[in-house]
Structure formats: structure tokens, C-alpha cells
Design a protein around this motif. Structure first.
Motif, PDB file in Angstrom:
ATOM      1  N   LEU A  73       0.830  -1.204   0.000  1.00 37.28           N
ATOM      2  CA  LEU A  73       0.000   0.000   0.000  1.00 37.28           C
ATOM      3  C   LEU A  73       0.864   1.253   0.000  1.00 37.28           C
ATOM      4  CD1 LEU A  73      -2.842   1.170   0.132  1.00 37.28           C
ATOM      5  CD2 LEU A  73      -2.709   1.015   2.619  1.00 37.28           C
ATOM      6  N   VAL A  74       1.938   1.265   0.789  1.00 36.22           N
ATOM      7  CA  VAL A  74       2.853   2.407   0.807  1.00 36.22           C
ATOM      8  C   VAL A  74       3.437   2.635  -0.578  1.00 36.22           C
ATOM      9  CG1 VAL A  74       5.078   3.241   1.682  1.00 36.22           C
ATOM     10  CG2 VAL A  74       3.426   2.234   3.255  1.00 36.22           C
ATOM     11  N   LEU A  75       3.821   1.556  -1.246  1.00 37.35           N
ATOM     12  CA  LEU A  75       4.397   1.674  -2.583  1.00 37.35           C
ATOM     13  C   LEU A  75       3.388   2.215  -3.586  1.00 37.35           C
ATOM     14  CD1 LEU A  75       6.580   1.238  -4.687  1.00 37.35           C
ATOM     15  CD2 LEU A  75       5.934  -1.179  -4.784  1.00 37.35           C
ATOM     16  N   THR A  76       2.194   1.646  -3.629  1.00 38.70           N
ATOM     17  CA  THR A  76       1.204   2.080  -4.612  1.00 38.70           C
ATOM     18  C   THR A  76       0.776   3.529  -4.374  1.00 38.70           C
ATOM     19  OG1 THR A  76      -0.558   1.101  -3.257  1.00 38.70           O
ATOM     20  CG2 THR A  76       0.330  -0.236  -5.024  1.00 38.70           C
ATOM     21  N   LEU A  77       0.628   3.923  -3.122  1.00 34.10           N
ATOM     22  CA  LEU A  77       0.245   5.304  -2.842  1.00 34.10           C
ATOM     23  C   LEU A  77       1.359   6.275  -3.227  1.00 34.10           C
ATOM     24  CD1 LEU A  77      -1.603   4.978   0.600  1.00 34.10           C
ATOM     25  CD2 LEU A  77      -2.594   5.197  -1.683  1.00 34.10           C
ATOM     26  N   SER A  78       2.611   5.883  -2.996  1.00 31.91           N
ATOM     27  CA  SER A  78       3.739   6.734  -3.388  1.00 31.91           C
ATOM     28  C   SER A  78       3.766   6.921  -4.897  1.00 31.91           C
ATOM     29  CB  SER A  78       5.058   6.118  -2.909  1.00 31.91           C
ATOM     30  OG  SER A  78       5.077   5.955  -1.509  1.00 31.91           O
ATOM     31  N   ILE A  79       3.547   5.834  -5.630  1.00 29.22           N
ATOM     32  CA  ILE A  79       3.559   5.904  -7.090  1.00 29.22           C
ATOM     33  C   ILE A  79       2.419   6.776  -7.600  1.00 29.22           C
ATOM     34  CG2 ILE A  79       3.274   4.539  -9.187  1.00 29.22           C
ATOM     35  CD1 ILE A  79       5.992   4.232  -7.882  1.00 29.22           C
ATOM     36  N   VAL A  80       1.241   6.662  -6.988  1.00 30.89           N
ATOM     37  CA  VAL A  80       0.100   7.462  -7.439  1.00 30.89           C
ATOM     38  C   VAL A  80       0.327   8.943  -7.159  1.00 30.89           C
ATOM     39  CG1 VAL A  80      -2.346   7.924  -7.040  1.00 30.89           C
ATOM     40  CG2 VAL A  80      -1.559   5.581  -7.301  1.00 30.89           C
ATOM     41  N   ILE A  81       0.985   9.266  -6.054  1.00 32.27           N
ATOM     42  CA  ILE A  81       1.316  10.661  -5.769  1.00 32.27           C
ATOM     43  C   ILE A  81       2.178  11.230  -6.893  1.00 32.27           C
ATOM     44  CG2 ILE A  81       2.678  12.171  -4.259  1.00 32.27           C
ATOM     45  CD1 ILE A  81       1.753  10.432  -1.912  1.00 32.27           C
ATOM     46  N   ILE A  82       3.172  10.451  -7.328  1.00 33.76           N
ATOM     47  CA  ILE A  82       4.027  10.892  -8.427  1.00 33.76           C
ATOM     48  C   ILE A  82       3.204  11.072  -9.696  1.00 33.76           C
ATOM     49  CG2 ILE A  82       5.985  10.243  -9.877  1.00 33.76           C
ATOM     50  CD1 ILE A  82       7.090   8.691  -7.468  1.00 33.76           C
ATOM     51  N   VAL A  84      -0.038  11.754 -10.031  1.00 28.89           N
ATOM     52  CA  VAL A  84      -0.910  12.927  -9.937  1.00 28.89           C
ATOM     53  C   VAL A  84      -0.108  14.207 -10.141  1.00 28.89           C
ATOM     54  CG1 VAL A  84      -2.360  14.264  -8.370  1.00 28.89           C
ATOM     55  CG2 VAL A  84      -2.628  11.788  -8.492  1.00 28.89           C
ATOM     56  N   VAL A  85       1.100  14.253  -9.578  1.00 25.35           N
ATOM     57  CA  VAL A  85       1.945  15.439  -9.731  1.00 25.35           C
ATOM     58  C   VAL A  85       2.319  15.649 -11.191  1.00 25.35           C
ATOM     59  CG1 VAL A  85       4.223  16.390  -9.211  1.00 25.35           C
ATOM     60  CG2 VAL A  85       2.842  15.420  -7.387  1.00 25.35           C
ATOM     61  N   LEU A  86       2.711  14.582 -11.883  1.00 28.52           N
ATOM     62  CA  LEU A  86       3.088  14.710 -13.290  1.00 28.52           C
ATOM     63  C   LEU A  86       1.901  15.141 -14.148  1.00 28.52           C
ATOM     64  CD1 LEU A  86       5.397  11.589 -13.681  1.00 28.52           C
ATOM     65  CD2 LEU A  86       6.100  13.990 -13.739  1.00 28.52           C
ATOM     66  N   ILE A  87       0.740  14.541 -13.909  1.00 27.26           N
ATOM     67  CA  ILE A  87      -0.451  14.925 -14.655  1.00 27.26           C
ATOM     68  C   ILE A  87      -0.804  16.387 -14.391  1.00 27.26           C
ATOM     69  CG2 ILE A  87      -2.941  14.558 -14.884  1.00 27.26           C
ATOM     70  CD1 ILE A  87      -2.453  11.604 -14.358  1.00 27.26           C
ATOM     71  N   ILE A 238       9.521  17.974  -7.953  1.00 25.11           N
ATOM     72  CA  ILE A 238      10.098  19.254  -8.353  1.00 25.11           C
ATOM     73  C   ILE A 238      10.432  19.279  -9.848  1.00 25.11           C
ATOM     74  CG2 ILE A 238      12.052  20.816  -7.988  1.00 25.11           C
ATOM     75  CD1 ILE A 238      12.159  19.757  -5.085  1.00 25.11           C
ATOM     76  N   LEU A 239      10.914  18.148 -10.368  1.00 27.32           N
ATOM     77  CA  LEU A 239      11.330  18.090 -11.770  1.00 27.32           C
ATOM     78  C   LEU A 239      10.159  17.899 -12.732  1.00 27.32           C
ATOM     79  CD1 LEU A 239      14.495  15.815 -11.411  1.00 27.32           C
ATOM     80  CD2 LEU A 239      14.460  18.293 -11.822  1.00 27.32           C
ATOM     81  N   SER A 240       8.986  17.612 -12.196  1.00 26.27           N
ATOM     82  CA  SER A 240       7.844  17.281 -13.055  1.00 26.27           C
ATOM     83  C   SER A 240       7.447  18.439 -13.966  1.00 26.27           C
ATOM     84  CB  SER A 240       6.652  16.855 -12.198  1.00 26.27           C
ATOM     85  OG  SER A 240       6.236  17.914 -11.341  1.00 26.27           O
ATOM     86  N   ILE A 264       3.645   7.866 -21.936  1.00 27.93           N
ATOM     87  CA  ILE A 264       4.984   8.132 -21.401  1.00 27.93           C
ATOM     88  C   ILE A 264       4.928   8.348 -19.897  1.00 27.93           C
ATOM     89  CG2 ILE A 264       6.859   9.821 -21.391  1.00 27.93           C
ATOM     90  CD1 ILE A 264       6.410  10.175 -24.389  1.00 27.93           C
ATOM     91  N   ILE A 265       3.932   9.095 -19.421  1.00 24.36           N
ATOM     92  CA  ILE A 265       3.803   9.313 -17.981  1.00 24.36           C
ATOM     93  C   ILE A 265       3.520   7.998 -17.267  1.00 24.36           C
ATOM     94  CG2 ILE A 265       2.337  10.355 -16.209  1.00 24.36           C
ATOM     95  CD1 ILE A 265       2.151  12.826 -17.920  1.00 24.36           C
ATOM     96  N   ALA A 266       2.645   7.162 -17.855  1.00 27.23           N
ATOM     97  CA  ALA A 266       2.333   5.874 -17.234  1.00 27.23           C
ATOM     98  C   ALA A 266       3.571   4.991 -17.142  1.00 27.23           C
ATOM     99  CB  ALA A 266       1.235   5.164 -18.031  1.00 27.23           C
ATOM    100  N   ILE A 267       4.370   4.948 -18.222  1.00 29.45           N
ATOM    101  CA  ILE A 267       5.595   4.149 -18.205  1.00 29.45           C
ATOM    102  C   ILE A 267       6.582   4.717 -17.197  1.00 29.45           C
ATOM    103  CG2 ILE A 267       7.608   3.479 -19.576  1.00 29.45           C
ATOM    104  CD1 ILE A 267       5.786   3.391 -22.016  1.00 29.45           C
ATOM    105  N   LEU A 268       6.711   6.020 -17.200  1.00 32.08           N
ATOM    106  CA  LEU A 268       7.644   6.686 -16.288  1.00 32.08           C
ATOM    107  C   LEU A 268       7.315   6.385 -14.838  1.00 32.08           C
ATOM    108  CD1 LEU A 268       9.948   8.832 -16.005  1.00 32.08           C
ATOM    109  CD2 LEU A 268       8.146  10.553 -15.903  1.00 32.08           C
ATOM    110  N   VAL A 269       6.055   6.446 -14.512  1.00 34.92           N
ATOM    111  CA  VAL A 269       5.634   6.284 -13.118  1.00 34.92           C
ATOM    112  C   VAL A 269       5.655   4.827 -12.681  1.00 34.92           C
ATOM    113  CG1 VAL A 269       3.671   6.537 -11.559  1.00 34.92           C
ATOM    114  CG2 VAL A 269       4.266   8.404 -13.096  1.00 34.92           C
ATOM    115  N   PHE A 270       5.183   3.928 -13.556  1.00 36.64           N
ATOM    116  CA  PHE A 270       4.971   2.551 -13.119  1.00 36.64           C
ATOM    117  C   PHE A 270       6.074   1.578 -13.541  1.00 36.64           C
ATOM    118  CE2 PHE A 270       0.726   4.314 -12.785  1.00 36.64           C
ATOM    119  CZ  PHE A 270       0.335   3.820 -11.548  1.00 36.64           C
TER     120      PHE A 270
END
Length: 369
Positions: A73-82, A84-87, A238-240, A264-270
Motif C-alpha cells: 500500500l505504501v508503494l502504490t500510494l507513493s507511485i500514485v502521488i508521483i 498525480v503530480v506529473l499529470i 520538483i522536476l515534473s 509516457i507518464i504511465a511508463i515513467l511512473v509505473f
């Protein structure tokens, strides 16, 4: 203490942050040639992926301390935060993108449910012939994924309040609250009374007993890895903005399909999470692999939809959620196939091959709709 690899990741990530804070506005704001844009994009892409592996590493360390399913759960939530930020960075950019959130969520479903799941079943089946997993957990994930997919990506095409695939303000508010509530109930059950659905029998009886005392006995390692997790996430956030500008420019110059930005965002994040799922499947830890795959999809739908709708409501940026007709067909085929694949407690290479065939169709449709 952080190991050498962790230190190198943090150094590379924060050095890139420092350079882009000092010179990024001129680099990304005045791109003179496609070659310069490509160099900047490759640089940012590789750094963000490498730092994202740091997020996965720290989440794995926390998984050993918190036990499953909290670790996943910690991993999936961290990835989703990234994610959402990129989107958000692209949505709020100079040109904006009304379909990016839709394209990213659709790409996540296709890449994870067909690409990663298919490859995991294929690799695992090739090595272990048949693999077992906790069927109740997969069924619970799908019971959340299916309605959230329909609500977020299909239903907006059939509402009459707006002429396109967007939602009226009352609908956006209602759907956001409904999505958060449903995902919140799922998390409550996942980490509480139905925790056993998301672990194997031996993990439930042995690992929980082994790790729980360690987690409660000492909080210092736990806080250290939470701190390192944040230090790995912050450079990506910050780099997003810089990455979003370069990505937008590259797609326009190349004349590529707008949906490519979401892919690209999906590949980058996941990418790190997908690799972790493949490693787990190959090691015959199919429950772990399924938790990563289906958990990432559920988290994307449960958290990204309310986030982008909130951005739309507060910024006035239009958000189109309804996918095109061909994508609706692909979504329905993927959901039906996933329900069939995870209706049996054993998986084989055949299911993996079928999922990968749908993934190939998805790639073809992106470039020749």
C-alpha cells in the motif's frame, strides 16, 4: 544508514533538481531545437526513473517492517502521488491538456492489466508451470476496479449535461466523493478485517508474527526509511514541471498522437513497480505480483480521478474523461479478460499470452486509431 546506491540516487536526483532550479527556466522555456529537447527529456526521464527505483526500494524496506499489505500500500500510494503530480504539471502548463488525465489512466489500465500482468503470467508460467495466489484478494481488487473504471472513463461519454466527455460540476463533485468513499472503504477492509485476502497463508501465519514485534519495538528504522522515501519522491515532484514542458514540446514538434503523453507518464511512473511485479512473479510470489498490479490500478482510479477533477474545478481547466469508442471496447475486453483470469486460483502461460495480445492491440491503436 543509507547504502551507496541510495546515496548515489539521492545525489543524482537532488543535483538535477539544483541545476534545473538554477537554469531550468531558460533550458525548458527556450528550447531551440528538437535535439536539445531530446537531450533534456532523456536526462530527466532517466533521472526520474532511477529515483523512482529508490521509491520502490524504500517501500520494499517498509514492507518488511510494516508487513503486508501495508508495505504494498505504501508503494502504490507513493507511485500514485508521483502520477498525480506529473499529470497536474502538464494540465496546468502553458498549453494545458484536457485529455492527459484520461489518456494516462487508460494507459495505466492497458499497460498494467495487459502488459505487466500478461508478462508476469508468461514468465511465471514458463518457470513454474502453474502458480497459485490468494484469489479473494484479486476478486476484491476487481470488484473496485470495474465500477471505478466505468464511472471514470466510460460513463462521461453517455451523460447529457455536457456535449463532450467531460462532467458537469455537480457530477464531478458527486463522482469524486463516491470514488474517494469507495476506495476508502476498500483500504479500510484491506488493512483491517480482510487483511488476509491480500497475503498468502504462510505470510499471514509466519511473516506477520515475525515482523510485527520488530516494527513496534523500534521506530527509528521506520522513520529513517519514511524519510528516505520522501527524499526520493520530492525530486520527482520538483522536476515534473520541467519534464511536462519538454514533453509537450516534443509531442507537438514530432506530430505524435496526444495519447502518447499519457503513455509516457504511465511508463515513467509505473516502470519500477512493474519491474517489481515481474521479479515477484518469477520468484513464484504471485500474490505479491497481483497486489502490485491490481493495487496500482485501483489506486490510480481511486485517487487520480478526484485529484484531477479537483484541479479542474479550482483552476477552470477543462478535463475530458470519457475515452473514444475503440478504447471503450478495449476497456470492456480487458475487464472481462481480467475477471476470467482471476476467477481461478491458478494461473498459466495461456492467460499471459492472451493479455499480451490485447496489449499489442492497444499499442497498434495508439499509432493508427
Amino acid at each position: 544508514m543509507p547504502n551507496a546506491m541510495t546515496t548515489m540516487r539521492l545525489f543524482a536526483g537532488w543535483l538535477t533538481v539544483a541545476l534545473f532550479l538554477l537554469f531550468g527556466s531558460s533550458w525548458a522555456g527556450n528550447i531551440s531545437s528538437p535535439l536539445a529537447a531530446l537531450i533534456l527529456f532523456v536526462w530527466l526521464f532517466l533521472v526520474i526513473v532511477w529515483v523512482a527505483f529508490g521509491v520502490v526500494h524504500e517501500a520494499e524496506e517498509l514492507a518488511h517492517m510494516l508487513d503486508e499489505p501495508l508495505g504494498t500500500l505504501v508503494l502504490t500510494l507513493s507511485i500514485v502521488i508521483i502520477e498525480v503530480v506529473l499529470i497536474s504539471a502538464v494540465m496546468l502548463g502553458s498549453s494545458g491538456s484536457s485529455t492527459l488525465a484520461r489518456d494516462t489512466m487508460y494507459a495505466v489500465l492497458m499497460i498494467v492489466l495487459n502488459g505487466v500482468v500478461g508478462l508476469s503470467l508468461l514468465l511465471g508460467g514458463f518457470r513454474h508451470y502453474e502458480q497459485t495466489y490468494n484469489l479473494k484478494g484479486a476478486s476484491a481488487y476487481l470488484s473496485v476496479i470495474i465500477p471505478l473504471t466505468i464511472i471514470a472513463l466510460v460513463l462521461p461519454n453517455f451523460t447529457t449535461s455536457t456535449p463532450d466527455g467531460s462532467l458537469a460540476r455537480p457530477q464531478a463533485l458527486a463522482f469524486s466523493l463516491l470514488t474517494i468513499a469507495l476506495y476508502g472503504v476498500f483500504l479500510w477492509l484491506q488493512t483491517g478485517r480482510h487483511r488476509g485476502y491480500f497475503v498468502t497463508a504462510d505470510e499471514d501465519s509466519v511473516e506477520h508474527a515475525a515482523h510485527q514485534p520488530a516494527a513496534t519495538a523500534s521506530k527509528k528504522p521506520l522513520l529513517l526509511h519514511f524519510g528516505l522515501l520522501l527524499l526520493n519522491i520530492l525530486p520527482i515532484i520538483i522536476l515534473s514541471k520541467s519534464l511536462a514542458k519538454i514533453l509537450d514540446y516534443g509531442i507537438d514538434v514530432a506530430g505524435a498522437p496526444k495519447a502518447l503523453g499519457g503513455i509516457i507518464i504511465a511508463i515513467l511512473v509505473f516502470a519500477p513497480e512493474g519491474i517489481s511485479a515481474l521479479i515477484a512473479a518469477r520468484a513464484d510470489r504471485m500474490t505479491r505480483a497481483i497486489n502490485l498490479c491490481l493495487g496500482s490500478v485501483a489506486s490510480t482510479l481511486g485517487l487520480t480521478v478526484p485529484a484531477v477533477l479537483a484541479i479542474s474545478l479550482f483552476s477552470g481547466q477543462s478535463v475530458l474523461l470519457g475515452v473514444p469508442p475503440s478504447s471503450i471496447v478495449m476497456l470492456m475486453a480487458t475487464l472481462i479478460l481480467s475477471a476470467m483470469t482471476f476467477s481461478n486460483a491458478r494461473t498459466t502461460m495461456l492467460e499471459g499470452a492472451v493479455h499480451l495480445s490485447l496489449f499489442a492491440v492497444f499499442i497498434v491503436l495508439v499509432f493508427s486509431p
